[in-house]
Design an enzyme around this catalytic site. Structure first.
Site, PDB file in Angstrom:
ATOM      1  CE1 TYR A 142      -4.179   1.381  -0.288  1.00 31.21           C
ATOM      2  CE2 TYR A 142      -3.784   2.443   1.829  1.00 31.21           C
ATOM      3  CZ  TYR A 142      -4.556   2.280   0.696  1.00 31.21           C
ATOM      4  OH  TYR A 142      -5.703   3.024   0.552  1.00 31.21           O
ATOM      5  CE  LYS A 164      -7.318   6.054   1.205  1.00 35.19           C
ATOM      6  NZ  LYS A 164      -8.343   6.951   0.634  1.00 35.19           N
TER       7      LYS A 164
HETATM    8  N1  LIG Z   1     -11.575  -0.318  -2.595  1.00 39.18           N
HETATM    9  C1  LIG Z   1     -11.025  -0.439  -1.407  1.00 39.18           C
HETATM   10  O1  LIG Z   1     -10.536  -1.524  -1.031  1.00 39.18           O
HETATM   11  C2  LIG Z   1     -11.008   0.730  -0.466  1.00 39.18           C
HETATM   12  C3  LIG Z   1     -10.816   0.511   0.894  1.00 39.18           C
HETATM   13  C4  LIG Z   1     -10.776   1.609   1.756  1.00 39.18           C
HETATM   14  C5  LIG Z   1     -10.919   2.882   1.250  1.00 39.18           C
HETATM   15  N2  LIG Z   1     -11.092   3.065  -0.100  1.00 39.18           N
HETATM   16  C6  LIG Z   1     -11.215   4.435  -0.595  1.00 39.18           C
HETATM   17  O2  LIG Z   1     -12.488   4.643  -1.140  1.00 39.18           O
HETATM   18  C7  LIG Z   1     -12.411   5.761  -2.024  1.00 39.18           C
HETATM   19  C8  LIG Z   1     -13.133   5.421  -3.322  1.00 39.18           C
HETATM   20  O3  LIG Z   1     -12.419   4.419  -4.019  1.00 39.18           O
HETATM   21  P1  LIG Z   1     -13.090   3.140  -4.684  1.00 39.18           P
HETATM   22  O4  LIG Z   1     -12.478   1.967  -4.024  1.00 39.18           O
HETATM   23  O5  LIG Z   1     -14.557   3.282  -4.729  1.00 39.18           O
HETATM   24  O6  LIG Z   1     -12.458   3.144  -6.159  1.00 39.18           O
HETATM   25  P2  LIG Z   1     -12.879   3.869  -7.520  1.00 39.18           P
HETATM   26  O7  LIG Z   1     -11.744   3.617  -8.463  1.00 39.18           O
HETATM   27  O8  LIG Z   1     -14.229   3.432  -7.944  1.00 39.18           O
HETATM   28  O9  LIG Z   1     -12.933   5.410  -7.104  1.00 39.18           O
HETATM   29  C9  LIG Z   1     -11.794   6.246  -7.039  1.00 39.18           C
HETATM   30  C10 LIG Z   1     -12.234   7.586  -7.616  1.00 39.18           C
HETATM   31  O10 LIG Z   1     -11.231   8.588  -7.458  1.00 39.18           O
HETATM   32  C11 LIG Z   1     -11.407   9.477  -8.547  1.00 39.18           C
HETATM   33  N3  LIG Z   1     -10.274  10.380  -8.692  1.00 39.18           N
HETATM   34  C12 LIG Z   1      -8.955  10.067  -8.817  1.00 39.18           C
HETATM   35  N4  LIG Z   1      -8.231  11.201  -8.947  1.00 39.18           N
HETATM   36  C13 LIG Z   1      -9.125  12.248  -8.887  1.00 39.18           C
HETATM   37  C14 LIG Z   1      -8.997  13.669  -8.951  1.00 39.18           C
HETATM   38  N5  LIG Z   1      -7.816  14.259  -9.130  1.00 39.18           N
HETATM   39  N6  LIG Z   1     -10.116  14.416  -8.827  1.00 39.18           N
HETATM   40  C15 LIG Z   1     -11.328  13.850  -8.667  1.00 39.18           C
HETATM   41  N7  LIG Z   1     -11.519  12.510  -8.601  1.00 39.18           N
HETATM   42  C16 LIG Z   1     -10.422  11.727  -8.711  1.00 39.18           C
HETATM   43  C17 LIG Z   1     -11.582   8.522  -9.727  1.00 39.18           C
HETATM   44  O11 LIG Z   1     -12.148   9.180 -10.851  1.00 39.18           O
HETATM   45  C18 LIG Z   1     -12.516   7.491  -9.127  1.00 39.18           C
HETATM   46  O12 LIG Z   1     -13.865   7.844  -9.358  1.00 39.18           O
HETATM   47  C19 LIG Z   1     -10.930   6.085  -2.188  1.00 39.18           C
HETATM   48  O13 LIG Z   1     -10.581   7.143  -1.294  1.00 39.18           O
HETATM   49  C20 LIG Z   1     -10.270   4.805  -1.716  1.00 39.18           C
HETATM   50  O14 LIG Z   1      -8.935   4.978  -1.258  1.00 39.18           O
HETATM   51  C21 LIG Z   1     -11.159   2.023  -0.957  1.00 39.18           C
END
Ligand SMILES: NC(=O)c1ccc[n+]([C@@H]2O[C@H](COP(=O)([O-])OP(=O)(O)OC[C@H]3O[C@@H](n4cnc5c(N)ncnc54)[C@H](O)[C@@H]3O)[C@@H](O)[C@H]2O)c1
Length: 255
Positions: free
Chosen positions: A154, A161
């Site tokens: 990570y 984070k």
């Molecule tokens: N998937 C997991 O395992 C997980 C676990 C914990 C937290 N998260 C967090 O959840 C959140 C959403 O991620 P997800 O897993 O739904 O994946 P996802 O890929 O569906 O969403 C990530 C989003 O970030 C957007 N993005 C990236 N750079 C950007 C910018 N400069 N301006 C605006 N938007 C931007 C992308 O367009 C995308 O829609 C993130 O913060 C991620 O770190 C995810």
């Protein structure tokens, strides 16, 4: 019975596929009575296509959360659809390949800076951009992955984070006087596009499925989304600066 978000106006960032955590939040929020405005980054026509799969099609505004001009104009563009915001979801993370997947010791600062700008500073930037629209009682919600530990692969996203979790506490401090809450949901690993782009992400998946006391389904996005919706509702009126774990209980358990 009225929905949990009846009459609320929400801005939801981070939809890119129908697996995005943000998509589930938008869907549940509409089911619970909210009016939803989406923002999209990059492939806007794709986001617009996904927006049509919601119970009610939602408008999509362009937002690169690292672009000051787009942030500056955001409130005016939101006003074309709703007259205020009771909830704002930050579901944004990005790290160049060098910052993830085992390159912690070699990733150059320029790439690390990109990751921190998109994944950490953007939460503060989004909050400031939306604040003029947010009345007392409104709520910011973001998404973290437990930053108290150094995970395999990570890497700099873990540092981003940790910064996001601290940013959340400072937003709580600075916006509390205006009655605006700031909270994070700490989700376990979910197979979204962001997760699939991390080389070696399977290492987390194994650990979670076997160790979480409640078990863990890598494809079940809704539990994390429900927590986001709950935090944007009136049912956490005195909670801010908090991190709610939606991880099957993994964080509470030793090896
Ligand atoms: N998937 C997991 O395992 C997980 C676990 C914990 C937290 N998260 C967090 O959840 C959140 C959403 O991620 P997800 O897993 O739904 O994946 P996802 O890929 O569906 O969403 C990530 C989003 O970030 C957007 N993005 C990236 N750079 C950007 C910018 N400069 N301006 C605006 N938007 C931007 C992308 O367009 C995308 O829609 C993130 O913060 C991620 O770190 C995810």
């Amino acid at each position: 019975m009225a929905g949990l978000l009846q009459g609320k106006r929400l801005l939801v960032t981070g939809v890119i596929t129908d697996q995005s955590i943000a998509f589930s939040v938008a869907r549940l929020a509409q089911e619970q009575g909210a009016t939803v405005v989406l923002t999209g980054y990059g492939r806007l026509s794709l986001v617009e296509r996904i927006a049509k799969r919601l119970p009610q099609e939602a408008p999509v505004l362009e937002l690169d959360a690292t672009d000051p001009a787009q942030l500056d104009s955001l409130a005016d563009r939101v006003r074309e659809h709703v007259d205020g915001l009771d909830g704002v979801l930050h579901a944004i993370a990005f790290g160049p390949q060098s910052t993830l997947g085992g390159g912690f010791l070699t990733a150059p600062w320029e790439d690390v800076a990109t990751a921190l700008h998109a994944s950490t500073f953007s939460y503060k930037a989004l909050a400031v951009a939306c604040e003029p629209l947010m009345p007392a009682g409104s709520s910011l919600v973001g998404l973290t992955f437990d930053a108290t530990q150094a995970w395999p692969v990570y890497d700099w996203m873990g540092v981003a984070k940790a910064g996001l979790e601290s940013t959340n506490r400072y937003l709580a401090r600075y916006l509390g006087a205006r009655g605006i809450r700031a909270n994070l949901v700490s989700a376990g690993p979910l197979r979204t596009m962001a997760a699939k782009s991390i080389p070696g992400f399977e290492a987390f998946e194994e650990a979670w499925v076997h160790r979480a006391p409640l078990g863990w389904d890598l494809t079940a996005i809704e539990p994390a989304a429900r927590a986001c919706v709950a935090l944007m509702s009136d049912w956490f009126p005195a909670t801010t600066g908090e991190i709610v774990h939606v991880d099957g209980g993994f964080h509470a358990i030793g090896a």
